[in-house]
Design an enzyme around this catalytic site. Structure first.
Site: not given
Ligand code: AMP
Ligand code: ZN
Length: 112
Positions: A29-30, A86, A95, A99, A101
């Site tokens: 995760d970024i 989520n 996003v 996915h 986590h």
């Molecule tokens: P969610 O709130 O469950 O949709 O989580 C989306 C996650 O994606 C968040 O924890 C972000 O930090 C992560 N995220 C967004 N863009 C990227 C990326 N380019 N590379 C890695 N993680 C990302």
């Protein structure tokens, strides 16, 4: 499909791919919320867990198996970890590509 996680899975956006196969990929995760914070995604674009088809049950099991492997590889299998999915606005999904986590490496708080 102009989706950031599809683009990462296709290698169009650079990421540190920690695991990949024909059905799935995993990368850090970024914006990590724990010492271990890895995202596990299907290569197939699925908006949200609520959109899973019956025929995709095995795919979901595969993602959990990858999460278990990554938990072991990253040293949190014994200490404990959390898998989070989520879904939708009130679920906190940012996003819109399904996915998991994988979070671990510190004491995680109670949900809520
Ligand atoms: P969610 O709130 O469950 O949709 O989580 C989306 C996650 O994606 C968040 O924890 C972000 O930090 C992560 N995220 C967004 N863009 C990227 C990326 N380019 N590379 C890695 N993680 C990302
Ligand atoms: Zn996607």
């Amino acid at each position: 499909m102009d989706c950031i996680f599809c683009r990462i899975a296709r290698g169009e956006v650079k990421s540190n791919i920690l695991y990949q196969d024909d059905r799935a990929a995993a990368f850090p995760d970024i914006n990590p919320k724990a010492p271990v914070h890895i995202l596990i995604i299907p290569r197939k674009h699925i908006d949200c867990v609520a959109d899973l088809q019956d025929s995709e049950e095995q795919l979901m099991g595969h993602l959990v198996a990858i999460a278990n492997k990554l938990a072991r590889d990253n040293g949190v299998a014994a200490s404990g970890f959390r898998l989070v999915i989520n879904c939708g606005p009130e679920g906190g999904q940012l996003v819109p590509h399904l996915h998991l986590h994988l979070l671990g490496g510190r004491q995680l708080g109670k949900l809520g």
